[in-house]
Design an enzyme around this catalytic site. Structure first.
Site, mmCIF file in Angstrom:
data_model
loop_
_atom_site.group_PDB
_atom_site.id
_atom_site.type_symbol
_atom_site.label_atom_id
_atom_site.label_comp_id
_atom_site.label_asym_id
_atom_site.label_seq_id
_atom_site.Cartn_x
_atom_site.Cartn_y
_atom_site.Cartn_z
ATOM 1 N N ARG A 243 1.014 -0.920 -0.169
ATOM 2 C CA ARG A 243 -0.165 0.432 -0.143
ATOM 3 C C ARG A 243 0.841 1.081 -0.017
ATOM 4 O O ARG A 243 2.068 0.907 0.571
ATOM 5 C CB ARG A 243 -0.782 0.284 1.153
ATOM 6 C CG ARG A 243 -2.040 -0.684 1.240
ATOM 7 C CD ARG A 243 -3.323 -0.711 2.271
ATOM 8 N NE ARG A 243 -2.158 -1.089 3.448
ATOM 9 C CZ ARG A 243 -1.637 0.164 4.828
ATOM 10 N NH1 ARG A 243 -2.180 0.665 4.334
ATOM 11 N NH2 ARG A 243 -1.200 -1.001 5.935
ATOM 12 N N TYR B 133 -1.239 -3.489 -6.341
ATOM 13 C CA TYR B 133 -1.148 -4.627 -5.378
ATOM 14 C C TYR B 133 -2.005 -5.177 -4.183
ATOM 15 O O TYR B 133 -2.366 -2.798 -3.878
ATOM 16 C CB TYR B 133 0.479 -3.750 -4.086
ATOM 17 C CG TYR B 133 0.906 -5.293 -4.613
ATOM 18 C CD1 TYR B 133 2.100 -6.155 -5.086
ATOM 19 C CD2 TYR B 133 0.294 -5.278 -2.967
ATOM 20 C CE1 TYR B 133 2.346 -7.296 -4.276
ATOM 21 C CE2 TYR B 133 1.616 -6.375 -2.011
ATOM 22 C CZ TYR B 133 2.029 -6.853 -2.829
ATOM 23 O OH TYR B 133 2.283 -8.405 -2.539
ATOM 24 N N LYS C 127 -9.611 -2.474 1.618
ATOM 25 C CA LYS C 127 -9.651 -1.462 2.812
ATOM 26 C C LYS C 127 -10.391 -0.316 2.411
ATOM 27 O O LYS C 127 -10.820 0.359 2.842
ATOM 28 C CB LYS C 127 -7.634 -1.050 2.748
ATOM 29 C CG LYS C 127 -7.027 -2.418 2.846
ATOM 30 C CD LYS C 127 -7.428 -2.824 4.356
ATOM 31 C CE LYS C 127 -5.713 -4.407 4.742
ATOM 32 N NZ LYS C 127 -6.241 -4.373 6.212
ATOM 33 N N HIS D 3 -10.875 -2.975 11.583
ATOM 34 C CA HIS D 3 -9.572 -4.277 11.040
ATOM 35 C C HIS D 3 -9.462 -4.694 11.736
ATOM 36 O O HIS D 3 -8.248 -4.646 13.233
ATOM 37 C CB HIS D 3 -8.387 -3.326 11.047
ATOM 38 C CG HIS D 3 -6.977 -3.720 9.643
ATOM 39 N ND1 HIS D 3 -5.750 -2.974 10.293
ATOM 40 C CD2 HIS D 3 -7.379 -4.335 9.084
ATOM 41 C CE1 HIS D 3 -5.149 -4.094 9.091
ATOM 42 N NE2 HIS D 3 -5.860 -4.627 8.640
ATOM 43 N N SER E 92 -1.389 -3.464 10.596
ATOM 44 C CA SER E 92 -0.665 -4.285 9.535
ATOM 45 C C SER E 92 0.334 -5.150 9.612
ATOM 46 O O SER E 92 1.193 -3.867 10.576
ATOM 47 C CB SER E 92 -0.535 -3.611 7.859
ATOM 48 O OG SER E 92 -1.550 -3.344 7.767
ATOM 49 N N CYS F 55 1.285 -7.467 11.800
ATOM 50 C CA CYS F 55 1.271 -7.247 12.764
ATOM 51 C C CYS F 55 0.743 -8.935 14.325
ATOM 52 O O CYS F 55 0.261 -8.771 15.198
ATOM 53 C CB CYS F 55 0.759 -5.897 13.978
ATOM 54 S SG CYS F 55 1.938 -4.739 14.310
ATOM 55 N N ASP G 156 -9.340 -10.119 9.073
ATOM 56 C CA ASP G 156 -8.754 -8.695 8.737
ATOM 57 C C ASP G 156 -9.883 -7.674 8.362
ATOM 58 O O ASP G 156 -9.338 -6.615 9.244
ATOM 59 C CB ASP G 156 -8.059 -8.789 6.780
ATOM 60 C CG ASP G 156 -7.088 -7.516 6.853
ATOM 61 O OD1 ASP G 156 -6.099 -7.204 7.891
ATOM 62 O OD2 ASP G 156 -7.909 -6.818 5.771
ATOM 63 N N ARG H 144 3.136 -11.662 -0.198
ATOM 64 C CA ARG H 144 1.440 -12.136 0.449
ATOM 65 C C ARG H 144 1.694 -14.039 -0.833
ATOM 66 O O ARG H 144 0.814 -13.516 -1.652
ATOM 67 C CB ARG H 144 0.511 -11.204 -0.028
ATOM 68 C CG ARG H 144 0.938 -9.859 0.330
ATOM 69 C CD ARG H 144 -0.070 -9.533 1.860
ATOM 70 N NE ARG H 144 0.488 -8.293 2.875
ATOM 71 C CZ ARG H 144 0.019 -8.401 3.610
ATOM 72 N NH1 ARG H 144 -1.483 -8.624 4.121
ATOM 73 N NH2 ARG H 144 0.128 -6.975 3.946
HETATM 74 P P1 GTP Z 1 -2.274 -7.594 7.608
HETATM 75 O O1 GTP Z 1 -2.769 -9.176 6.388
HETATM 76 O O2 GTP Z 1 -0.770 -7.127 7.038
HETATM 77 O O3 GTP Z 1 -2.749 -6.901 8.014
HETATM 78 O O4 GTP Z 1 -1.228 -8.365 8.796
HETATM 79 P P2 GTP Z 1 -1.688 -9.146 9.712
HETATM 80 O O5 GTP Z 1 -2.120 -8.196 11.061
HETATM 81 O O6 GTP Z 1 -2.882 -10.492 9.413
HETATM 82 O O7 GTP Z 1 0.001 -9.782 10.446
HETATM 83 P P3 GTP Z 1 -0.175 -11.498 10.324
HETATM 84 O O8 GTP Z 1 -0.979 -12.238 11.406
HETATM 85 O O9 GTP Z 1 0.009 -11.756 8.689
HETATM 86 O O10 GTP Z 1 1.474 -11.314 10.872
HETATM 87 C C1 GTP Z 1 2.768 -10.314 9.905
HETATM 88 C C2 GTP Z 1 3.706 -10.820 11.068
HETATM 89 O O11 GTP Z 1 3.757 -10.876 12.015
HETATM 90 C C3 GTP Z 1 4.795 -12.551 10.000
HETATM 91 O O12 GTP Z 1 5.247 -12.721 10.085
HETATM 92 C C4 GTP Z 1 3.936 -13.371 11.903
HETATM 93 O O13 GTP Z 1 5.002 -14.231 11.530
HETATM 94 C C5 GTP Z 1 4.652 -12.144 12.701
HETATM 95 N N1 GTP Z 1 3.178 -12.487 13.765
HETATM 96 C C6 GTP Z 1 2.087 -13.022 13.821
HETATM 97 N N2 GTP Z 1 1.850 -13.151 15.381
HETATM 98 C C7 GTP Z 1 2.957 -13.265 16.203
HETATM 99 C C8 GTP Z 1 3.502 -13.459 17.562
HETATM 100 O O14 GTP Z 1 2.237 -13.623 18.537
HETATM 101 N N3 GTP Z 1 5.009 -13.388 17.490
HETATM 102 C C9 GTP Z 1 5.685 -12.835 17.148
HETATM 103 N N4 GTP Z 1 6.592 -12.868 17.394
HETATM 104 N N5 GTP Z 1 5.336 -12.838 15.900
HETATM 105 C C10 GTP Z 1 4.533 -12.913 15.043
HETATM 106 C C1 SPV Z 2 -2.614 -4.244 5.720
HETATM 107 O O1 SPV Z 2 -2.228 -4.014 4.944
HETATM 108 O O2 SPV Z 2 -3.333 -4.574 6.843
HETATM 109 C C2 SPV Z 2 -3.427 -5.704 4.722
HETATM 110 C C3 SPV Z 2 -3.101 -6.204 3.160
HETATM 111 O O3 SPV Z 2 -4.535 -6.087 4.713
HETATM 112 S S1 SPV Z 2 -3.477 -4.864 2.429
HETATM 113 O O4 SPV Z 2 -4.489 -5.406 1.041
HETATM 114 O O5 SPV Z 2 -2.128 -4.339 0.773
HETATM 115 O O6 SPV Z 2 -3.634 -3.591 2.484
HETATM 116 MN MN MN Z 3 -4.628 -5.144 7.125
#
Ligand code: GTP
Ligand code: SPV
Ligand code: MN
Length: 577
Positions: free
Chosen positions: A53, A194, A203, A223, A245, A247, A270, A361
């Site tokens: 983004r 993307y 979003k 979110h 994002s 996290c 999400d 992704r």
């Molecule tokens: P968006 O799709 O961008 O909204 O992200 P999301 O909040 O769904 O994040 P996601 O669960 O994909 O996690 C992103 C990164 O954080 C990955 O590299 C994970 O491995 C890492 N991660 C997730 N949960 C944990 C955790 O409990 N501990 C640690 N150390 N890392 C974590």
């Molecule tokens: C985020 O960035 O919070 C996502 C990925 O879930 S995107 O759809 O590219 O915004």
């Molecule tokens: Mn997201």
């Protein structure tokens, strides 16, 4: 205006998906993966400039700048339409225009919304097949004069007569516009192919436009992941959690609890749309139909349910390609010695470079998740018991805190801060306030959004969810994660459930209620007691500094800051002494 060579209506069928993916393989835009290893799946490599983004090119074009507020980019809608109309004129020359009718939420549900995306990207069309409900039945629900949200998208790369196309067409950064006209429920996106820039149901519609509709109509567009946790007695708890994002939402949404007898089911990873039901409780649906998840770090060890969701029928973007035509990324279970990296170059492990882009992704159908909840498409949604807020904080913020009451919880969400990630291209590596993980996604003035949260609490009264704040990312002095995370996060969720059941007490600290050591289930976990102490430590001095920073931050919103927020800040100050 766009002057495409052809127009095609998307009907969402498998035949259409196969035809589009074949077309992209033939033109060199996609690589078909090894059918035996990953059936019916494709890899794409984006242009190296178009990998996430772009927050600095994302606009909320309301009539006044005040409506957009200090955290959004604003351009006068008349001026922006003029600029973008110029860019759109002739922008689809040499290309096919796809018209995609889609539903966010189960087709025909009273909570669902219909959008129509017009795009010149077959990649976007294929992704929309997975992420939303596309098809003729959407048009049927729409009828002759039903309401829909118009979403116009172009990659912004017209082809001259005879000009050879590139694998990932897009426009230069200064021509990219991800524009929202909230008063018209209108989305115009130009120049990027993307993720959230281009899959406009996600979003743009489900958060930025929907947050405006939700405020007007008295509901919430957040979110947030949604999960159902089941305790050993079979009691169900529904949790909605907002983390910024990259996290940890996808990971928490489908976690495999490490504590015996507990089960987790995924409803969404999400976005949550939530409305107050007839019984006065808050009901949540997942408006999406797929996961657009962060690939790096996803493994059978960290997130087995995600790995199994993407075994087939999936799209991969900016992952590495292995010698046996499968995908790979950093943090996957098996190491990889040799691959083609996300830029299409030869790659070896010795190079020291990342083979996959950090924001690589996967796009996978939610229905393929082995722990998808049987009620995930229930149009009525699930009743939310617990809200969780959080972020990525290597310092200061403890593993878990409970808000004293709903208003205190709103304050926690509003003041949330997180270290930035690769999910956005242009935000630098800093700690920033990301209220409710909605900083890039709130389609109106953030102060009014806080007021909306307080107003929802006033309506929900004693039926409002309990609120907690978590941080999985605290590190030791040497930079080691103090908390094992992932499946072990179930221990934290268990404490939350026990709290709302009234089964365990808590110790009151200035920042909220925290677990009594004896109540927090660490059984079977090899966690040094000093690490646990550090995880739970509250440094009053650090929080006093944070209060000063919060005051400076709130000053940007002037007199729009809701009085309840100021009251909460003053109360925290008093508690910190
Ligand atoms: P968006 O799709 O961008 O909204 O992200 P999301 O909040 O769904 O994040 P996601 O669960 O994909 O996690 C992103 C990164 O954080 C990955 O590299 C994970 O491995 C890492 N991660 C997730 N949960 C944990 C955790 O409990 N501990 C640690 N150390 N890392 C974590
Ligand atoms: C985020 O960035 O919070 C996502 C990925 O879930 S995107 O759809 O590219 O915004
Ligand atoms: Mn997201």
């Amino acid at each position: 205006m766009c002057q495409p060579d052809r127009v095609e209506w998307a009907n969402g069928s498998e035949a259409e998906y196969d035809r589009l993916t074949q077309l992209m393989v033939d033109t060199g835009m996609a690589t078909k993966l090894n059918e035996k290893k990953r059936s019916h799946s494709y890899l794409f490599r984006s242009d190296p400039s178009d990998v996430a983004r772009v927050e600095n090119r994302t606009y909320i074009a309301s009539t006044t700048q005040e409506q957009a507020g200090p955290t959004n980019n604003w351009i006068d809608p008349v001026e922006l339409k003029k600029t973008m109309t110029k860019l759109y004129t002739g922008c689809m020359r040499g290309r096919t225009m796809y018209v995609i009718p889609f539903s966010m939420g189960p087709i025909g549900s009273p909570i669902s919304k219909i959008g129509i995306e017009i795009t010149d990207s077959p990649y976007v069309t294929a992704n929309m097949h997975i992420m939303t409900r596309v098809g003729d039945d959407v048009l049927e629900v729409l009828g002759e004069n039903g309401e829909f949200i118009p979403c116009l998208h172009s990659v912004g790369a017209p082809l001259a007569e005879g000009q050879q196309d590139v694998p990932w067409p897009c426009a230069p950064i200064e021509e990219k516009y991800i524009a929202h006209f909230p008063e018209e429920n209108l989305i115009w996106s130009y120049g990027s192919g993307y993720g959230g820039n281009a899959l406009l149901g996600k979003k743009c519609l489900a958060l930025r436009i929907a947050s405006n509709m939700a405020r007007r109509e008295g509901w919430m567009a957040e979110h947030m992941l949604i999960l159902r946790l089941i305790n050993p007695e079979g009691k169900r708890f529904h949790i909605a959690a907002a983390f910024p994002s990259a996290c940890g939402k996808t990971n928490l949404a489908m976690l495999v609890p490490t504590i015996p007898g507990w089960k987790c089911e995924c409803i969404g990873d999400d976005i949550a749309w939530m409305k107050i039901g007839a019984d006065g409780r808050l009901y949540a649906i997942n408006p999406e139909a797929g996961f657009f998840g962060v690939a790096p770090g996803t493994s059978m060890k960290s997130n087995p349910m995600a790995m199994r969701s993407l075994e087939k029928n999936s799209i991969f973007t900016n992952c590495a390609l292995t010698d046996d035509q499968d995908i790979w990324w950093e943090g996957m279970d098996e190491p990889c010695d040799h691959a083609i990296d996300w830029k299409g170059h030869e790659w070896t492990a010795e190079s020291g470079k990342a083979a996959a882009h950090p924001n690589a992704r996967f796009t996978a159908p939610a229905a393929q998740c082995p722990v998808i909840c049987e009620d995930w498409e229930d149009p009525a949604g699930v009743p939310i018991d617990i809200f969780v807020f959080g972020g990525r904080r290597t310092r200061t913020v403890p593993l878990v805190t409970q808000a004293f009451d709903f208003d205190h919880g709103v304050f926690m969400g509003a003041m949330a801060a997180s270290e930035t990630t690769a999910a956005a291209l242009d935000v630098g590596q800093t700690l920033r306030r990301d209220p409710f993980a909605m900083l890039p996604f709130c389609g109106y003035n953030m102060a009014d959004y806080w007021a909306h949260w307080f107003a929802m609490g006033d309506k929900l009264k004693d039926k409002a969810p309990a609120v907690f704040y978590v941080n999985w990312f605290r590190t030791s002095g040497e930079g080691r994660w103090l908390w094992p995370g992932f499946g072990e996060n179930s221990r934290v969720l268990k404490w939350m459930c026990q709290r709302i059941e009234g089964n365990v007490g808590a110790q009151q600290t200035p920042i909220g209620n925290m677990p009594l050591e004896a109540d927090f289930d660490l059984s079977g976990l090899d966690l040094p007691p000093e690490d646990f102490a550090e995880l739970m430590e509250v440094d009053n001095e650090a929080f006093r500094r944070d209060v000063e920073d919060a005051e400076a931050y709130l000053a940007k919103f002037g007199d729009r800051v809701p009085p309840q927020l100021t009251t909460q800040l003053e109360a925290l100050k008093a508690r910190l002494g």
